[in-house]
Design an enzyme around this catalytic site. Sequence first.
Site, PDB file in Angstrom:
ATOM      1  N   HIS A 112      -0.189  14.841   9.564  1.00 29.82           N
ATOM      2  CA  HIS A 112       1.270  14.723   9.404  1.00 29.82           C
ATOM      3  C   HIS A 112       1.905  16.116   9.411  1.00 29.82           C
ATOM      4  O   HIS A 112       2.953  16.345  10.020  1.00 29.82           O
ATOM      5  CB  HIS A 112       1.619  14.035   8.080  1.00 29.82           C
ATOM      6  CG  HIS A 112       0.955  12.708   7.880  1.00 29.82           C
ATOM      7  ND1 HIS A 112       0.018  12.503   6.902  1.00 29.82           N
ATOM      8  CD2 HIS A 112       1.098  11.531   8.533  1.00 29.82           C
ATOM      9  CE1 HIS A 112      -0.397  11.241   6.963  1.00 29.82           C
ATOM     10  NE2 HIS A 112       0.244  10.630   7.942  1.00 29.82           N
ATOM     11  N   LYS A 172      -6.276   8.991   6.547  1.00 27.85           N
ATOM     12  CA  LYS A 172      -6.603   8.683   5.154  1.00 27.85           C
ATOM     13  C   LYS A 172      -7.446   7.419   5.085  1.00 27.85           C
ATOM     14  O   LYS A 172      -8.380   7.341   4.292  1.00 27.85           O
ATOM     15  CB  LYS A 172      -5.321   8.504   4.343  1.00 27.85           C
ATOM     16  CG  LYS A 172      -4.857   9.781   3.627  1.00 27.85           C
ATOM     17  CD  LYS A 172      -5.755  10.127   2.463  1.00 27.85           C
ATOM     18  CE  LYS A 172      -5.616  11.555   1.957  1.00 27.85           C
ATOM     19  NZ  LYS A 172      -4.379  11.854   1.318  1.00 27.85           N
ATOM     20  N   HIS A 230      -7.191   1.623  13.941  1.00 28.48           N
ATOM     21  CA  HIS A 230      -7.585   1.654  12.527  1.00 28.48           C
ATOM     22  C   HIS A 230      -8.990   1.143  12.252  1.00 28.48           C
ATOM     23  O   HIS A 230      -9.508   1.344  11.155  1.00 28.48           O
ATOM     24  CB  HIS A 230      -6.564   0.869  11.686  1.00 28.48           C
ATOM     25  CG  HIS A 230      -5.235   1.545  11.608  1.00 28.48           C
ATOM     26  ND1 HIS A 230      -4.243   1.325  12.534  1.00 28.48           N
ATOM     27  CD2 HIS A 230      -4.760   2.476  10.749  1.00 28.48           C
ATOM     28  CE1 HIS A 230      -3.207   2.080  12.230  1.00 28.48           C
ATOM     29  NE2 HIS A 230      -3.483   2.788  11.156  1.00 28.48           N
ATOM     30  N   CYS A 268      -8.591  -3.645  15.135  1.00 33.82           N
ATOM     31  CA  CYS A 268      -7.596  -2.754  15.753  1.00 33.82           C
ATOM     32  C   CYS A 268      -8.313  -1.513  16.270  1.00 33.82           C
ATOM     33  O   CYS A 268      -9.122  -0.915  15.559  1.00 33.82           O
ATOM     34  CB  CYS A 268      -6.549  -2.365  14.712  1.00 33.82           C
ATOM     35  SG  CYS A 268      -5.554  -0.944  15.198  1.00 33.82           S
TER      36      CYS A 268
HETATM   37  N1  MSP Z   1       6.094   5.273   9.923  1.00 33.52           N
HETATM   38  C1  MSP Z   1       5.588   5.402  11.237  1.00 33.52           C
HETATM   39  C2  MSP Z   1       6.527   6.220  12.101  1.00 33.52           C
HETATM   40  C3  MSP Z   1       7.918   5.686  12.200  1.00 33.52           C
HETATM   41  S1  MSP Z   1       8.934   6.717  13.140  1.00 33.52           S
HETATM   42  C4  MSP Z   1      10.310   5.848  13.405  1.00 33.52           C
HETATM   43  C5  MSP Z   1       4.237   6.083  11.179  1.00 33.52           C
HETATM   44  N2  MSP Z   1       3.994   6.796  10.098  1.00 33.52           N
HETATM   45  S2  MSP Z   1       2.636   7.606   9.795  1.00 33.52           S
HETATM   46  O1  MSP Z   1       2.718   8.046   8.433  1.00 33.52           O
HETATM   47  O2  MSP Z   1       1.507   6.833  10.156  1.00 33.52           O
HETATM   48  O3  MSP Z   1       2.727   8.905  10.650  1.00 33.52           O
HETATM   49  C6  MSP Z   1       2.367   8.911  11.959  1.00 33.52           C
HETATM   50  C7  MSP Z   1       2.561  10.302  12.546  1.00 33.52           C
HETATM   51  O4  MSP Z   1       1.891  11.311  11.757  1.00 33.52           O
HETATM   52  C8  MSP Z   1       1.908  10.411  13.897  1.00 33.52           C
HETATM   53  O5  MSP Z   1       2.732   9.902  14.927  1.00 33.52           O
HETATM   54  C9  MSP Z   1       1.725  11.898  14.010  1.00 33.52           C
HETATM   55  O6  MSP Z   1       2.956  12.483  14.286  1.00 33.52           O
HETATM   56  C10 MSP Z   1       1.286  12.251  12.600  1.00 33.52           C
HETATM   57  N3  MSP Z   1      -0.155  12.126  12.447  1.00 33.52           N
HETATM   58  C11 MSP Z   1      -0.835  11.307  11.588  1.00 33.52           C
HETATM   59  N4  MSP Z   1      -2.160  11.522  11.745  1.00 33.52           N
HETATM   60  C12 MSP Z   1      -2.372  12.463  12.695  1.00 33.52           C
HETATM   61  C13 MSP Z   1      -3.491  13.102  13.239  1.00 33.52           C
HETATM   62  N5  MSP Z   1      -4.718  12.850  12.856  1.00 33.52           N
HETATM   63  N6  MSP Z   1      -3.268  14.059  14.170  1.00 33.52           N
HETATM   64  C14 MSP Z   1      -2.011  14.402  14.575  1.00 33.52           C
HETATM   65  N7  MSP Z   1      -0.937  13.811  14.101  1.00 33.52           N
HETATM   66  C15 MSP Z   1      -1.077  12.830  13.167  1.00 33.52           C
HETATM   67  O7  MSP Z   1       3.490   5.964  12.141  1.00 33.52           O
END
Ligand code: MSP
Length: 542
Positions: free
Chosen positions: A25, A314, A159, A156
């Site tokens: 994130h 996570k 996941h 999925c």
């Molecule tokens: N809540 C939705 C997004 C809604 S936007 C209108 C969501 N949230 S999330 O908490 O799962 O965050 C996803 C985003 O976090 C990914 O699209 C990316 O930007 C970032 N990442 C989460 N894990 C990641 C990695 N392992 N590597 C790179 N980015 C990552 O989806």
Amino acid sequence: MPEATPTFYLTTPIYYVNDAPHIGHAYTTVAADVITRWHRQRQEPVWFLTGTDEHGQKVMRTAEANGTSPQEWADRLVETAWKPVLKTLDVRNDDFIRTTQERHETRVQAFIQDLYDKGEIYAGSYEGPYCVGCEEYKLPGDLVDGTGEYEGIKVCAIHGIPVEMLSEENYFFRMSAYTQRLLDFYEANPTFVQPPSARNEVISFVKQGLQDLSISRNTFDWGIPIPWDTSHVLYVWFDALLNYATAVGLDSDDPADKEQFARTWPPSVHLVGKDILRFHAVIWPAMLMAAGLPLPGQVFAHGWLLVGGEKMSKSKLTGIAPSSIIDTFGSDAFRFYFLRAIVFGQDGSFSWEDLHARYTAELANGFGNLASRVAAMIGKYFGGTLPDAGPLTPAEEHVAAVAARAAVDAEAAIDRLALNEAIAAIWTLVETTNGYLTEQEPWKVAKDPAEVDAAGASVPGGRLATILVTAAEALRALAVLLAPVIPKAAEALWESLGAEPVLGPLAAQPVADAGRFGQLPAGTVVTKGASLFPRIEEPAAS
Ligand code: MSP
């Protein structure tokens, strides 16, 4: 009157509050911060939005599992994790939206009511597999064979968990009607989806034809009520995507909100991870088309941070907290490392060894050492006051030319969101300046009798002065060009160069002017501050 420069409006995804942030994130948020800081350094108006996605089953179930209400859970996570991490990462966002805020909920309701009134939404029923991890209905082709405890069942692909079969009465958005309009739009706007691999993926997906989208749920209540039928809540993605518009004043009657919307809309760039590309590049523009709103300039999908070849997450227990890196290396090094080491748009693996090696070679030895030895020599030979330079030779002209080229190349790379290329372009100036000092050997020049007066002091206007003024100018350029990437070190360098009293604050230095030499006047007071990137012991092998 000249037209006002349009606002550069950039967003990150809004993150689920089911858990605390990990470096995946943080990667998106830091990239967004570097891009927006770059545009600010260009002296453009900028709006940078981030926030949290708080509705839906995933958050609701996490709250239940922790014995609390979803609202209390969201409040706790936002205050103890998601807002603090922005500070830890040194991120300068302009707003932070939470989808449970009143401003969001009422504007979302106005938006969907409008779509309903326009006939874009109808009642129907749905049956199919749903992944709560993705918060998405899956197509059979999206599922893969499970392994381990899920051997023998379909899971999925993202996941690795089983999907749930849902059979519900829902409201549907007529998304199928937008298939051709979207294809025409991608065709007319070749940079709308980037990088090219993401664009190709989206186009081939839409070419198969879109189905109508189920946009409500009626088996739980943690969501925004559908205004004309409050036994349903809005599908969490429909709710979440709208944050980009509600946060800047969509459908508000307040004059200040209206003014903000007019000034900011549409977004210039939505930065997302590739996992959520289709939501942003297909559903979101279809929603905006249905509402008659202008479409965003670009959706850019970056790659994943991988651990053991898989997306860090996570749920797979591979998440690393940003603070575990920042406590040792600092926020600047964190920001630098991920954007320098990974091609933006492609996947990348994180390793402590690689982080340590780059930190030592590039930040401590390459850049930090350059800054401290130049300041030390100006202190030693000229009492900490920048002298007048003498005549320039091709060696100085070369350094100046590299600086000018670095600024131009970095600008162009930033416009393509090639963040790693922008940093590489800037680094040519670090390397060239280090090479220049090695060749010119100012510590030897200082001993030349022609360089000292009768009292043994170094004289201005000589070779030594020219070399040190040139190196100081390179550092000035680097402070400006690196300010978006490593803001703390850039500020410290600006201070050490004594630049603020003569040139004004670092934030006010236009990028376009950064590569021009001859800006620091003679008499500028240079001091040697603390080391910008102190050496760090190699991490113990794990
Ligand atoms: N809540 C939705 C997004 C809604 S936007 C209108 C969501 N949230 S999330 O908490 O799962 O965050 C996803 C985003 O976090 C990914 O699209 C990316 O930007 C970032 N990442 C989460 N894990 C990641 C990695 N392992 N590597 C790179 N980015 C990552 O989806």
